[in-house]
Design a protein around this motif. Structure first.
Motif, short mmCIF file in Angstrom:
data_model
loop_
_atom_site.label_atom_id
_atom_site.label_comp_id
_atom_site.label_asym_id
_atom_site.label_seq_id
_atom_site.Cartn_x
_atom_site.Cartn_y
_atom_site.Cartn_z
N GLN A 18 2.13 -14.41 3.13
CA GLN A 18 0.89 -14.17 3.67
C GLN A 18 0.47 -13.20 4.87
OE1 GLN A 18 1.11 -16.57 7.03
NE2 GLN A 18 -1.08 -16.98 8.15
N GLN A 22 -2.31 -10.19 4.53
CA GLN A 22 -2.74 -9.63 6.01
C GLN A 22 -2.77 -7.67 5.87
OE1 GLN A 22 -0.59 -12.08 8.35
NE2 GLN A 22 -2.62 -13.41 9.01
N ARG A 25 -4.74 -5.68 3.76
CA ARG A 25 -5.61 -6.07 4.19
C ARG A 25 -6.23 -4.79 5.75
NH1 ARG A 25 -7.83 -11.18 5.70
NH2 ARG A 25 -5.92 -12.08 5.69
N GLU A 30 -10.11 -3.99 6.51
CA GLU A 30 -10.36 -5.25 7.02
C GLU A 30 -9.93 -5.70 7.91
OE1 GLU A 30 -10.15 -7.15 2.74
OE2 GLU A 30 -10.30 -5.54 1.64
N ILE A 31 -9.11 -5.80 7.98
CA ILE A 31 -9.20 -6.67 9.68
C ILE A 31 -8.66 -5.27 11.07
CG2 ILE A 31 -7.34 -7.66 10.58
CD1 ILE A 31 -5.91 -8.56 8.41
N ASP A 34 -7.77 -4.48 16.26
CA ASP A 34 -7.68 -6.05 17.69
C ASP A 34 -7.48 -7.02 17.78
OD1 ASP A 34 -10.06 -6.12 17.25
OD2 ASP A 34 -10.76 -7.05 19.34
N GLU A 35 -7.36 -7.51 16.09
CA GLU A 35 -7.15 -8.55 15.14
C GLU A 35 -6.37 -9.05 14.14
OE1 GLU A 35 -11.02 -8.89 13.25
OE2 GLU A 35 -12.38 -8.98 15.73
N PRO A 38 -2.70 -9.98 17.29
CA PRO A 38 -2.07 -11.11 17.29
C PRO A 38 -0.99 -11.42 15.93
CG PRO A 38 -4.52 -11.85 17.12
CD PRO A 38 -4.27 -10.61 17.61
N LEU A 39 -1.54 -11.13 14.79
CA LEU A 39 -1.59 -11.85 13.62
C LEU A 39 0.07 -11.10 13.71
CD1 LEU A 39 -4.23 -11.44 11.26
CD2 LEU A 39 -3.85 -13.41 12.73
N ALA A 160 -0.96 -21.76 18.13
CA ALA A 160 -0.56 -20.38 17.67
C ALA A 160 -1.29 -19.18 18.65
CB ALA A 160 -0.91 -20.45 15.96
N PHE A 161 -2.23 -20.30 19.09
CA PHE A 161 -3.23 -19.43 20.36
C PHE A 161 -3.20 -19.77 22.00
CE2 PHE A 161 -4.21 -18.11 16.00
CZ PHE A 161 -4.71 -17.13 16.51
N PHE B 82 -11.58 -15.69 19.02
CA PHE B 82 -10.32 -15.89 18.00
C PHE B 82 -9.35 -16.40 19.04
CE2 PHE B 82 -7.83 -13.07 17.10
CZ PHE B 82 -7.63 -11.84 18.04
N ILE B 83 -9.29 -16.15 19.95
CA ILE B 83 -7.44 -15.96 20.49
C ILE B 83 -7.43 -16.83 21.94
CG2 ILE B 83 -6.26 -13.75 20.17
CD1 ILE B 83 -7.84 -12.77 23.20
N GLY B 85 -7.68 -20.58 22.42
CA GLY B 85 -7.14 -21.64 21.84
C GLY B 85 -7.17 -23.17 22.11
N MET B 117 -5.04 -22.95 10.11
CA MET B 117 -4.82 -23.99 11.57
C MET B 117 -6.20 -24.22 11.97
SD MET B 117 -2.30 -20.44 13.45
CE MET B 117 -3.37 -19.24 12.74
N THR B 143 -3.28 -21.13 2.23
CA THR B 143 -1.87 -20.37 2.90
C THR B 143 -0.53 -21.26 2.50
OG1 THR B 143 -3.77 -19.70 4.54
CG2 THR B 143 -1.08 -18.72 4.64
#
Lengths: 551, 165
Positions: A18, A22, A25, A30-31, A34-35, A38-39, A160-161, B82-83, B85, B117, B143
């Motif tokens: 995964q 990421q 990308r 492609e990402i 700021d996106e 967190p990944l 996760a967030f 998106f952050i 949650g 998720m 995933t």
């Protein structure tokens, strides 16, 4: 030590794929930056002051020698030949290339390691007592529970967030060696009157800008309900924690704003809804995980007379024996701390060469395993007492036998402005100046147990609020200054230190420390520890001495 | 470019959020009533001439709508960023506590890397952000082939499924 089965291995392998995708990308545009943030953070990858930094998880601080050798290899292959152990029982690489991080993760996965959730607004690496499983004062071995929490928290889809990072610590001894009182959740394992394992749950502790000691939110919970109770706490936090202000987003602010009583009511009512769900933890799983942590086959040995041992040994051994050797629950054994605090080395840093020696010695003297402590040290947990002199000689040869565990120079110190992009001031040069000033080991032993914690900024990675002496780096118009506080403690009776007054220039700090220590030496009662004197006399005598000339 | 993902298919958008200007205009798909304005459109929900849905923002309290949830054909949960949650917990509460069986859709700042998720927390469709590739999103639903903890998509944690070793 926990050993992956095919399921655990597959999850970690799939994570590598995964993150590889990421990263690809992201590099292909492609990402967005700021996106990706967190990944990559949830994979332990920071973009630091000079280079990326990769934080690798050491779940509840346990490592085997295969893993140590792999860390050594990785540090040579992808980095500058050293690693840094942190206060979160993690290990960091300071100079990896972003493009190579997926390969590093793949190399780690081969030895059952990963960087999952070592950063980001999610549940972080669960920490515990570095002497778990071998401490004489232990009531419940925390390690199986930490592993159960590790699995529950790994890729928990709901959490996760979160509003902010989230840290859990577990302890199962009389003494709290995991600083549970200053964690988002502290879990105290104990036995009830019938001898059954129960957990006391605390929430809302934490350091940083607004330090707070945790509140008890449940006196006792049964093991089968541990995970659903954690789910309930996290759900309440996820829904009601503040998201408008980063500095007010930790659970401690929510618990305080709601009051611990109201917060508890919310958690209990959430828990009532889920407590009998399929997430109830079955006895079979507790047994399965516990099997990984049963005692090794200890030999039937007798305790050595340490005075006798010291007499036979070369000079220097005695102070190491006194300070770095910890009693073991099994007679004839002991635990040995390798403090990573030799003068001139950044606290917590170990070279690849040292890692190789450590791995060899752990195979030879400690059943192939070692531990990482939140004081940034390594521990050989199962050493035969009769081998101590030999081990000390071998450790001395590679600079790993500094006899200062728990003393002033065994400071907890963040990487500070030399590496960290958040820091306001440098910590490592200050640590070194302090080590140089207080080199006399006899003096250090006379001063006795003393936690010195040095943080380069408010984020308090080195937990300066709970140091018996805490030092905080601050920035005033681009110049580094250091604020001093005394009286903090990370024990079960946790306390936050009090600032003694205006801050100092870096070069003043060693003398300030000397003045503080002089007050202690003059005022202490026989056998009284620094922290106890502090609590008895308050901060005024320290303040008066330190600022005497300025007045 | 179509960006509604449902049942592994990419579909044309089929919902619209009600506001005072668009309330009277004809629309063939599902009309969403924002939770915060529910009292204003109560009549519309009672008369219900066409599919009607509920639009929840991340700070809305699901608990307030518990008794009328079944009257909605679709519930969308907004991700303002998106952050944020909170939507994950809202969705789980809808599925696990109130047993809402209809379509729950993630809308707003919905990105590919969160989709796995979202699915686990009980979302059944996703209105992706404009720049996201729907084909990549479909791949992202797979995933991981294993999950440690139970969640709305599969309440049984791994520890109830492990082979005895």
């Amino acid at each position: 030590m926990y050993k992956y089965d095919e399921y655990d291995q597959r999850i970690v392998d799939e994570r590598v794929s995964q993150f590889r995708d990421q990263t690809r990308r992201y590099l292909a545009g492609e990402i967005a930056e700021d996106e990706f943030l967190p990944l990559r953070l949830q994979n332990g990858l920071y973009i630091q002051r000079f280079a990326p930094m990769l934080r690798i998880a050491i779940p509840y601080g346990m490592l085997n020698t295969r893993q140590v050798r792999r860390l050594s290899e990785i540090s040579r292959k992808y980095d500058k030949g050293y690693v840094h152990f942190t206060t979160r029982q993690n290990v960091q690489l300071n100079w990896p290339l972003l493009e190579q991080v997926p390969d590093i993760l793949a190399d780690l996965a081969e030895v059952e390691m990963h960087a999952v959730q070592t950063s980001g607004a999610c549940i972080r690496n669960t920490t515990t007592d570095q002497f778990a499983g071998i401490a004489r004062d232990e009531i419940v071995d925390p390690r199986p529970w930490c592993e159960i929490i590790r699995q529950w928290s790994t890729f928990h889809p709901e959490f996760a967030f979160l509003p902010r990072k989230f840290k859990i610590a577990v302890c199962g001894s009389e003494e709290d060696r995991a600083a549970t009182m200053v964690h988002d959740i502290g879990v105290h394992a104990f036995r009830n009157e019938n001898g059954n394992v129960r957990f006391k749950i605390l929430a809302g502790g934490g350091l940083g800008r607004t330090p707070m000691v945790a509140s008890v939110i449940r006196e006792s919970i049964e093991p089968e309900h541990l995970l659903t109770y954690l789910d309930a706490i996290l759900r309440v936090y996820n829904r009601y924690g503040r998201r408008d202000n980063k500095y007010k987003a930790r659970i401690k602010i929510l618990v305080k704003a709601m009051t611990p009583e109201v917060f508890t009511e919310k958690v209990e009512s959430e828990w009532e809804q889920i407590k009998d769900s399929a997430s109830l933890l079955p006895e079979a799983e507790i047994q399965r995980v516990s099997q990984h942590f049963i005692d090794p086959e200890y030999k039937g040995l007798v305790d050595q007379d340490f005075n006798d041992l010291a007499l036979k040994a070369p000079a220097g051994f005695h102070s190491w024996l006194k300070q770095n050797v910890f009693p073991h629950k099994k007679s004839g054994y002991c635990a040995v701390t390798l403090t990573l605090k030799a003068t001139g080395d950044a606290p917590g840093d170990v070279s690849a060469e040292q890692l190789d020696v450590i791995a060899d010695l752990a195979d030879q003297y400690s059943l192939g395993e070692l531990r990482v402590s939140h004081e940034q040290n390594l521990i050989f947990a199962d050493v035969e007492q009769t081998a101590l002199i030999e081990l000390w000689e071998k450790l001395s040869a590679v600079g790993l036998a500094t006899a200062n565990r728990g003393l002033l120079t065994d400071m907890i110190c963040c990487p500070g402005g030399d590496f960290c992009a958040l820091a306001n001031a440098r910590s490592i040069p200050l640590a070194e100046e302090i080590q140089r000033k207080f080199e006399d080991i006899d003096y250090l032993h006379d001063v006795g147990e003393l936690d010195l914690n040095i943080s380069g900024c408010m984020n308090a990675c080195a937990h300066h609020h709970v140091g018996h002496i805490g030092i905080l780096g601050v920035d005033r118009k681009g110049i580094e200054y250091y604020q001093v506080q005394v009286g903090g403690s990370a024990s079960k009776e946790a306390a936050l230190g009090k600032i003694i007054g205006p801050s100092f220039k870096r070069e003043e700090i060693p003398d300030v420390l000397e003045k503080i220590l002089n007050v202690y030496i003059e005022q202490r009662h026989e056998d009284e520890l620094f922290i106890d004197t502090c609590q008895r006399i308050g901060i005024t005598p320290f303040k008066e001495r330190v600022y005497a000339q300025a007045a | 470019m179509p960006r509604l993902l449902k049942n592994n298919e990419v579909l044309e958008n089929d919902y619209r959020i009600l506001d005072s200007e668009s309330a009277d205009q004809a629309f063939a798909g599902t009309l969403l009533i924002p939770a915060k304005e529910l009292s204003r459109y109560k009549k519309l929900l009672e008369q219900k001439q066409q599919p009607t849905g509920l639009f929840l923002d991340s700070d809305d309290e699901v608990e307030s709508y518990a008794d009328i949830l079944s009257s909605f054909d679709l519930i969308t949960i907004n991700f303002p960023k998106f952050i944020d949650g909170r939507g994950y917990s809202l969705c789980r509460t809808l599925r696990d506590r109130y047993h809402y069986k209809g379509d729950i859709r993630a809308v707003g700042d919905v990105l590919i890397d969160q989709i796995f998720m979202l699915q686990r927390c009980g979302f059944s469709s996703y209105y992706l952000r404009e720049d996201q590739k729907a084909e990549d999103a479909i791949k992202a639903l797979d995933t991981f082939t294993l999950r440690y903890q139970g969640s709305s998509d599969d309440p049984e944690p791994l520890y109830r499924k492990r082979k005895a070793s």
